[in-house]
Design an enzyme around this catalytic site. Structure first.
Site, PDB file in Angstrom:
ATOM      1  N   ASP A 199      -1.295  10.224 -55.828  1.00 47.84           N
ATOM      2  CA  ASP A 199       0.062  10.387 -55.311  1.00 47.84           C
ATOM      3  C   ASP A 199       0.279  11.709 -54.586  1.00 47.84           C
ATOM      4  O   ASP A 199       1.372  11.941 -54.064  1.00 47.84           O
ATOM      5  CB  ASP A 199       1.058  10.294 -56.470  1.00 47.84           C
ATOM      6  CG  ASP A 199       0.938   8.979 -57.217  1.00 47.84           C
ATOM      7  OD1 ASP A 199       0.792   7.937 -56.560  1.00 47.84           O
ATOM      8  OD2 ASP A 199       0.978   8.992 -58.462  1.00 47.84           O
ATOM      9  N   ASP A 205       5.734   5.679 -57.905  1.00 42.96           N
ATOM     10  CA  ASP A 205       4.493   5.062 -58.339  1.00 42.96           C
ATOM     11  C   ASP A 205       4.787   4.267 -59.623  1.00 42.96           C
ATOM     12  O   ASP A 205       5.864   4.399 -60.211  1.00 42.96           O
ATOM     13  CB  ASP A 205       3.452   6.160 -58.591  1.00 42.96           C
ATOM     14  CG  ASP A 205       2.139   5.607 -59.087  1.00 42.96           C
ATOM     15  OD1 ASP A 205       1.669   4.609 -58.517  1.00 42.96           O
ATOM     16  OD2 ASP A 205       1.581   6.168 -60.048  1.00 42.96           O
ATOM     17  N   ASP A 245       2.312  10.592 -60.145  1.00 41.95           N
ATOM     18  CA  ASP A 245       1.461  11.498 -60.909  1.00 41.95           C
ATOM     19  C   ASP A 245       0.022  11.325 -60.448  1.00 41.95           C
ATOM     20  O   ASP A 245      -0.358  10.296 -59.930  1.00 41.95           O
ATOM     21  CB  ASP A 245       1.568  11.230 -62.422  1.00 41.95           C
ATOM     22  CG  ASP A 245       0.926   9.904 -62.806  1.00 41.95           C
ATOM     23  OD1 ASP A 245       1.072   8.943 -62.031  1.00 41.95           O
ATOM     24  OD2 ASP A 245       0.282   9.842 -63.863  1.00 41.95           O
TER      25      ASP A 245
END
Length: 629
Positions: free
Chosen positions: A525, A335, A521
């Site tokens: 996710d 991410d 995080d």
């Protein structure tokens, strides 16, 4: 206390047995007192044997009756020592060696237990982070309570030097917090009003009052302990292989020892006692030295030591098997916000006719979110204040809020497009939060984020080890691509919804031979972390879902910690394989020596086996003691 008591008892047993054995060997023997001395010699050795071996005999019987494990380490050691006693029938007094077999085995076991305890303590240091007392404030009256009574919303007072009993937000006061026990970061950081704090950290300076944001059983320390308990139940592939290997290796050794003790005398002369004593002796040497205890003990210990080493660096490894997946990691998907970037957004610009109204709407919509973008918007002052009657959070898109008959949209382009609202502003750089009211576009708030210092070092490390890294971001494609160019990422995909991230990870898992990792995080996710072969939660202190689904939790919010975890996994694997090879080579060498060297003493095999066990344990424990990785 129970473990300490058992250890003390074992030390006393070893001391008594050793005293009796030395007394019998040097003083009470046939050379000094004739036949009477001979009898007392055997009595003393037998007493020492019973003192040392009663628990091993019990363990052997338990393995056979309850666990249906007929060939255990206890059985091999007990049979070898009884066999040494049996040589009395052939005129050889090997009673001292018979006792030494059990004596050194017990010493090795004690050393193994101690080493395991120390590494477990290192892994589960979080159990010491539980506060023993909490100070709850009600109506300006402070009462001391048991931390288990803390409920969400309680006001708690924390004095200097105390462990924070709960996760919370600072209401008043200021000080410096030591979070090294959770993150591995040795430098305390300053907190003041509105700062978020975690249970298990220590107030080094000042005085603060916090509002608990979780019940006691759901705080950070409780989550860490749950991870540790789950990790204890898992076994690595190497460990499982070792147990399968031992289940085959041990019976083979047992049968080989029996055949070596019986077949040669039957072939070369069964009526000659010397033949029996010689080959029984060889069989006993094989039973002693071929015992796989050094492998069975040291390999799992290597993994435990690796977990302890990772924990000291702010990395929680969710079980021994995770090291195998880290070692085989072939591609990393990540991410962007809060993972490769700091997630510390600042409002750069407000696009719209009424900027104060836009900020007011955004603050209302983001009032219940903990996302970094939401926190940045909340920090900007505005005149108008709106309160929603209800709201809906759409993962990966934004928030829908309701005020009387009005419907407000606050999020990315996908949220507005799903409600057929045209986005009129073009954002060249930064992250935009678009706002609409009753499906009418009002404007946008532009925020900027900053790349983490160690992100480029992580990418460099992964490339050096032939591991690809790809970015899956919910941000605009142009923002994702700009970060990809800056860090030299192998692939970039922007505007990824939660479903798209999960789909990309599932496809990668099917297509790649190596382990597919996802690092992220927050709530957005969680599904991708769960779908990957190796889920990595960044900054796991504040993310319930991340800690629940991840295999690796990086508590210190440092992306380079993934490289550290990978190095530790390689170290653990190398040490495990080295211990296996070293054990097998030395055992084979001692077996050959016992067969070809005339008069080879049994005590050499005993000492070699125990020494090998201790050496392998020391090598495994040395992983935890490393200063640099």
């Amino acid at each position: 206390m129970e473990e300490t008591k058992e250890r003390i008892i074992k030390i006393i047993r070893i001391a008594i047995a050793l005293t009796l054995s030395l007394l019998a060997y040097f003083l009470v023997n046939q050379e000094r007192f004739g036949q009477t001395g001979y009898i007392w010699n055997i009595v003393l050795f037998a007493s020492a044997w019973v003192i040392l071996g009663y628990d091993m005999v019990y363990g052997m019987i338990k393995s056979i009756v309850k666990e249906k494990e007929f060939l255990s380490e206890n059985l091999l050691m007990v049979l070898a020592s009884i066999g040494a006693f049996s040589l009395l029938a052939f005129g050889q007094n090997e009673c001292f060696e018979a006792v030494l077999i059990l004596l050194f085995y017990q010493i090795g076991e004690m050393f193994e237990d101690y080493a395991k305890d120390k590494t477990r303590e290192a892994v589960s240091e979080a159990s010491e982070l539980r506060s023993k007392i909490a100070h709850r404030k009600e109506n300006d009256v402070v009462m001391d309570i048991d931390p288990t009574q803390i409920a969400k919303g309680d006001i708690l007072c924390v004095n200097v030097g105390e462990i924070l009993p709960s996760d919370g937000v600072v209401l008043q006061g200021e000080g410096r917090i030591d979070a090294s026990s959770l993150t591995g970061e040795s430098v305390p950081f300053r907190v003041s009003a509105k700062s978020e704090v975690a249970a298990g950290t220590i107030l080094k300076e000042g005085y603060i009052e916090i509002e608990a944001t979780s019940d006691y059983e759901n705080n950070t320390v409780a989550k860490i302990l749950a991870l540790i308990e789950e990790g204890e139940r898992s076994k690595s592939k190497v460990t499982r292989f070792i147990h399968r290997f031992a289940s085959i290796y041990t019976p083979v050794v047992f049968v080989l020892a029996i055949l070596l003790a019986t077949l040669p005398p039957l072939i070369i002369g069964a009526n000659v006692p010397e033949n029996w004593s010689k080959w029984i002796f060889h069989g006993l040497c094989i039973l002693v030295i071929a015992c796989p205890c050094s492998i069975i003990a040291s390999v799992p210990l290597s993994y435990w030591a690796g977990m302890g080493l990772a924990g000291r660096r702010g990395i929680l490894i969710k079980g021994a098997e995770v090291f195998d997946r880290l070692y085989q990691m072939g591609i990393v998907y990540t991410d962007k916000t809060g993972t490769l970037t700091k997630g510390e957004f600042k409002v750069l610009n407000v696009l719209g006719e009424d900027k104060d109204a836009l900020l007011s709407i955004a603050k209302m919509c983001e009032a219940h979110s903990t996302h970094p973008i939401a926190r940045a918007i909340q920090d900007v002052p505005c005149q108008n204040k709106l309160i929603s009657s209800r709201y809906e959070e759409i993962a990966g898109q934004g928030v829908i809020a309701y005020v009387d008959e009005d419907v407000y949209l606050c999020g990315n382009e996908r949220l507005l497009e799903s409600h057929h609202v045209d986005v009129k502003d073009s954002i060249e750089a930064g992250t935009a939060v678009f706002i609409a009211k009753n499906n009418t576009y009002l404007g946008a708030i532009v925020l900027g984020d900053e790349t983490k210092e160690n992100a480029s070092m992580l990418v460099q490390y992964l490339h050096e080890h032939a591991i690809q890294i790809h970015l899956l971001s919910g941000d605009l494609t142009k923002n994702a691509e700009a970060l990809g160019r800056q860090l030299a990422l192998d692939g970039v995909e922007g505007r990824c919804s939660v479903a798209r991230k999960k789909e990309a990870i599932e496809n990668a898992c099917l297509a790649n031979a190596g382990q597919v990792a996802f690092m992220g995080d927050g709530i957005n996710d969680a599904s991708a972390i769960a779908a990957s072969d190796l889920g990595i939660a960044m900054g796991g202190i504040g993310s319930d879902l991340a800690m629940e689904h991840a295999d690796v939790v990086i508590m210190n919010d440092n992306p380079l910690s993934l490289a550290t975890a990978h190095r530790i996994a390689k170290l653990v694997r190398r040490q495990s394989i080295f211990n296996i090879v070293l054990s097998l080579v030395i055992k084979l060498a001692i077996i050959v020596c016992s067969l070809v060297i005339p008069g080879f003493p049994l005590w050499v095999a005993v000492v070699a086996d125990t020494g090998l066990l201790v050496l392998c344990i020391l090598l495994s424990v040395s992983i935890f003691l490393r200063k640099r990785i």
